[in-house]
Design an enzyme around this catalytic site. Structure first.
Site, PDB file in Angstrom:
ATOM      1  N   LYS A  74       0.806  -1.230   0.000  1.00 15.95           N
ATOM      2  CA  LYS A  74       0.000   0.000   0.000  1.00 15.95           C
ATOM      3  C   LYS A  74       0.839   1.281   0.000  1.00 15.95           C
ATOM      4  O   LYS A  74       0.436   2.286  -0.575  1.00 15.95           O
ATOM      5  CB  LYS A  74      -0.931   0.013   1.211  1.00 15.95           C
ATOM      6  CG  LYS A  74      -2.125  -0.932   1.087  1.00 15.95           C
ATOM      7  CD  LYS A  74      -3.051  -0.787   2.279  1.00 15.95           C
ATOM      8  CE  LYS A  74      -4.243  -1.706   2.140  1.00 15.95           C
ATOM      9  NZ  LYS A  74      -5.191  -1.580   3.243  1.00 15.95           N
ATOM     10  N   ASP A 110     -10.017   3.069   1.990  1.00 14.08           N
ATOM     11  CA  ASP A 110     -10.193   2.458   3.317  1.00 14.08           C
ATOM     12  C   ASP A 110     -10.858   3.437   4.295  1.00 14.08           C
ATOM     13  O   ASP A 110     -11.819   3.074   4.986  1.00 14.08           O
ATOM     14  CB  ASP A 110      -8.845   2.018   3.905  1.00 14.08           C
ATOM     15  CG  ASP A 110      -8.357   0.696   3.333  1.00 14.08           C
ATOM     16  OD1 ASP A 110      -9.197  -0.110   2.886  1.00 14.08           O
ATOM     17  OD2 ASP A 110      -7.138   0.461   3.340  1.00 14.08           O
ATOM     18  N   ALA A 136      -1.342   2.162  15.206  1.00 11.52           N
ATOM     19  CA  ALA A 136      -0.856   3.348  14.493  1.00 11.52           C
ATOM     20  C   ALA A 136      -0.214   2.938  13.171  1.00 11.52           C
ATOM     21  O   ALA A 136       0.686   3.598  12.669  1.00 11.52           O
ATOM     22  CB  ALA A 136       0.147   4.096  15.369  1.00 11.52           C
ATOM     23  N   GLY A 138      -0.872   1.288   9.012  1.00 13.35           N
ATOM     24  CA  GLY A 138      -1.485   1.822   7.804  1.00 13.35           C
ATOM     25  C   GLY A 138      -2.985   2.038   7.930  1.00 13.35           C
ATOM     26  O   GLY A 138      -3.517   3.078   7.525  1.00 13.35           O
TER      27      GLY A 138
HETATM   28  P1  NAP Z   1       0.079  -2.572  10.064  1.00 16.06           P
HETATM   29  O1  NAP Z   1       0.365  -1.373   9.245  1.00 16.06           O
HETATM   30  O2  NAP Z   1       1.038  -3.701  10.077  1.00 16.06           O
HETATM   31  O3  NAP Z   1      -0.136  -2.072  11.592  1.00 16.06           O
HETATM   32  C1  NAP Z   1      -0.390  -2.979  12.623  1.00 16.06           C
HETATM   33  C2  NAP Z   1      -0.710  -2.229  13.927  1.00 16.06           C
HETATM   34  O4  NAP Z   1      -1.083  -3.202  14.905  1.00 16.06           O
HETATM   35  C3  NAP Z   1       0.474  -1.476  14.509  1.00 16.06           C
HETATM   36  O5  NAP Z   1      -0.010  -0.345  15.171  1.00 16.06           O
HETATM   37  C4  NAP Z   1       1.071  -2.485  15.497  1.00 16.06           C
HETATM   38  O6  NAP Z   1       1.713  -1.897  16.594  1.00 16.06           O
HETATM   39  C5  NAP Z   1      -0.195  -3.159  16.004  1.00 16.06           C
HETATM   40  N1  NAP Z   1       0.041  -4.531  16.458  1.00 16.06           N
HETATM   41  C6  NAP Z   1       0.276  -5.615  15.690  1.00 16.06           C
HETATM   42  N2  NAP Z   1       0.411  -6.716  16.449  1.00 16.06           N
HETATM   43  C7  NAP Z   1       0.288  -6.301  17.739  1.00 16.06           C
HETATM   44  C8  NAP Z   1       0.334  -6.967  18.995  1.00 16.06           C
HETATM   45  N3  NAP Z   1       0.547  -8.295  19.087  1.00 16.06           N
HETATM   46  N4  NAP Z   1       0.152  -6.243  20.118  1.00 16.06           N
HETATM   47  C9  NAP Z   1      -0.050  -4.916  20.038  1.00 16.06           C
HETATM   48  N5  NAP Z   1      -0.112  -4.218  18.880  1.00 16.06           N
HETATM   49  C10 NAP Z   1       0.056  -4.911  17.745  1.00 16.06           C
HETATM   50  O7  NAP Z   1      -1.324  -3.223   9.655  1.00 16.06           O
HETATM   51  P2  NAP Z   1      -2.616  -2.458   9.094  1.00 16.06           P
HETATM   52  O8  NAP Z   1      -2.570  -2.457   7.618  1.00 16.06           O
HETATM   53  O9  NAP Z   1      -2.727  -1.171   9.793  1.00 16.06           O
HETATM   54  O10 NAP Z   1      -3.800  -3.460   9.503  1.00 16.06           O
HETATM   55  C11 NAP Z   1      -4.211  -3.566  10.844  1.00 16.06           C
HETATM   56  C12 NAP Z   1      -5.438  -4.489  10.922  1.00 16.06           C
HETATM   57  O11 NAP Z   1      -6.548  -3.887  10.268  1.00 16.06           O
HETATM   58  C13 NAP Z   1      -5.246  -5.852  10.241  1.00 16.06           C
HETATM   59  O12 NAP Z   1      -5.867  -6.833  11.031  1.00 16.06           O
HETATM   60  C14 NAP Z   1      -5.977  -5.695   8.933  1.00 16.06           C
HETATM   61  O13 NAP Z   1      -6.457  -6.949   8.443  1.00 16.06           O
HETATM   62  C15 NAP Z   1      -7.129  -4.813   9.367  1.00 16.06           C
HETATM   63  N6  NAP Z   1      -7.728  -4.059   8.241  1.00 16.06           N
HETATM   64  C16 NAP Z   1      -9.048  -4.257   8.004  1.00 16.06           C
HETATM   65  C17 NAP Z   1      -9.651  -3.553   6.980  1.00 16.06           C
HETATM   66  C18 NAP Z   1     -11.124  -3.759   6.715  1.00 16.06           C
HETATM   67  O14 NAP Z   1     -11.567  -3.408   5.622  1.00 16.06           O
HETATM   68  N7  NAP Z   1     -11.876  -4.238   7.665  1.00 16.06           N
HETATM   69  C19 NAP Z   1      -8.908  -2.663   6.179  1.00 16.06           C
HETATM   70  C20 NAP Z   1      -7.550  -2.487   6.464  1.00 16.06           C
HETATM   71  C21 NAP Z   1      -6.963  -3.202   7.507  1.00 16.06           C
HETATM   72  P3  NAP Z   1       3.275  -1.468  16.524  1.00 16.06           P
HETATM   73  O15 NAP Z   1       3.329  -0.185  15.772  1.00 16.06           O
HETATM   74  O16 NAP Z   1       3.645  -1.314  17.951  1.00 16.06           O
HETATM   75  O17 NAP Z   1       3.980  -2.590  15.827  1.00 16.06           O
END
Ligand code: NAP
Length: 296
Positions: A74, A110, A136, A138
């Site tokens: 992304k 999104d 915090a 994407g």
């Molecule tokens: P990302 O950029 O990898 O960010 C992940 C976030 O989660 C970071 O803030 C990370 O914290 C935190 N995190 C991950 N594992 C953790 C743990 N074990 N304990 C505490 N914090 C944790 O991922 P993303 O793209 O933002 O996606 C996040 C979630 O949203 C995913 O599950 C994704 O499938 C979902 N999502 C859903 C939709 C939808 O349409 N429903 C759309 C987009 C994303 P740190 O910064 O401390 O590592």
């Protein structure tokens, strides 16, 4: 099946990600194309990070109608595009690309998809509301920017790595002027920090889980929030949608809060992409049915 439409005139849309094999987007979009009788087809391609540039060249060469980007592309895709819509500029990430005679424009549907889901699924108007983001990354960036643009009065950001929360808070404040507070992630007993977190949590109208905690393979994981302070009428939105009932949602339901999963966001981000590619109004009921079938 859409196969009956495939021919020389068929327009091809695609998902680029790594991995993609569990994606719900192909059935959702193909159901919509079929329902409207559009000569389009949507396929998923597993593109390794080192092949993204070549894949974006292929979009032009093969004249694909549009592309979705998912993890891990992304942010990296931005440098291979000709222009960015404001939604992508603000979030620094692209999940949808349109192709106008080889000119590729990046959008981020999104955030707008999330806001539309809040309205449709929770009847929530965000104007003047206080919102708290858990995470915090994407998705938090896209949701946070859009919440700020949609009129929330204050945002709290609660993330495991403080530096990431600080950086996101800064960019939201700079881009939108909305007051943004970084909330402490409890590492060990620290009464002052716990008090600060509890104070914000209690007066937040909306709490959004933007982490993968609680996903199918880690369904017991739960963000460390003071759930006992949740209030009736508070909206808890979990971006996770598999399982349908997450632990995060269950915790809020115990206090009569409104708790929903991220299926609505997935649906509406897809509907917005569909409309950008086809110029047609997306048949959201059909797309929603296709998504729910994927979860069965
Ligand atoms: P990302 O950029 O990898 O960010 C992940 C976030 O989660 C970071 O803030 C990370 O914290 C935190 N995190 C991950 N594992 C953790 C743990 N074990 N304990 C505490 N914090 C944790 O991922 P993303 O793209 O933002 O996606 C996040 C979630 O949203 C995913 O599950 C994704 O499938 C979902 N999502 C859903 C939709 C939808 O349409 N429903 C759309 C987009 C994303 P740190 O910064 O401390 O590592």
């Amino acid at each position: 099946m859409t196969c009956q439409y495939i021919g020389p005139q068929t327009k091809v849309c695609a998902l680029f990600g790594h991995p993609v094999k569990h994606s719900f987007s192909p059935p959702m979009h193909n159901a919509a194309f079929k329902h409207l009788g559009l000569n389009f087809i949507y396929a998923a391609f597993d593109i390794a990070p080192e092949n993204l540039e070549a894949a974006m060249d292929a979009v032009r060469i093969l004249n694909l109608a549009g592309v979705n980007l998912t993890i891990p592309h992304k942010e990296n895709v931005v440098k291979y595009l000709d222009s960015l819509h404001r939604s992508a500029e603000l979030s620094g990430a692209v999940n949808t690309v349109t192709n106008n005679k080889g000119m590729l424009t990046g959008y981020n549907t999104d955030g707008p998809g999330f806001i539309r889901s809040l309205w449709q699924d929770c009847s929530m108007d965000t104007t003047g509301k206080v919102a708290m983001l858990v995470g915090a990354g994407g998705a938090a960036r896209a949701v946070g920017m859009e919440l700020a643009l949609s009129g929330v009065s204050e945002l709290g950001i609660f993330n495991r790595r403080a530096q990431r929360a600080i950086s996101l808070a800064k960019s939201i404040e700079q881009s939108t002027g909305v007051k943004t507070t970084v909330l402490p992630w409890p590492k060990e007993k620290h009464p002052a920090e716990e008090k600060e977190l509890s104070r914000f949590f209690k007066h937040a109208n909306l709490v959004v889980n933007c982490t993968p905690m609680g996903m199918k393979d880690s369904s017991s994981h739960l963000p460390p929030l003071p759930y006992h302070l949740a209030t009736p009428g508070q909206v808890a939105y979990d971006l996770v949608y598999n399982p349908r009932q997450t632990r995060f949602m269950e915790k809020f339901k115990q206090t009569d809060s409104i708790a929903v999963n991220g299926m609505g966001m997935l649906l509406y981000q897809g509907a917005l992409a569909f409309e950008l590619w086809t110029g047609e109004k997306a048949p959201v009921d059909v797309m929603s049915k296709a998504l729910h079938k994927c979860l069965e």
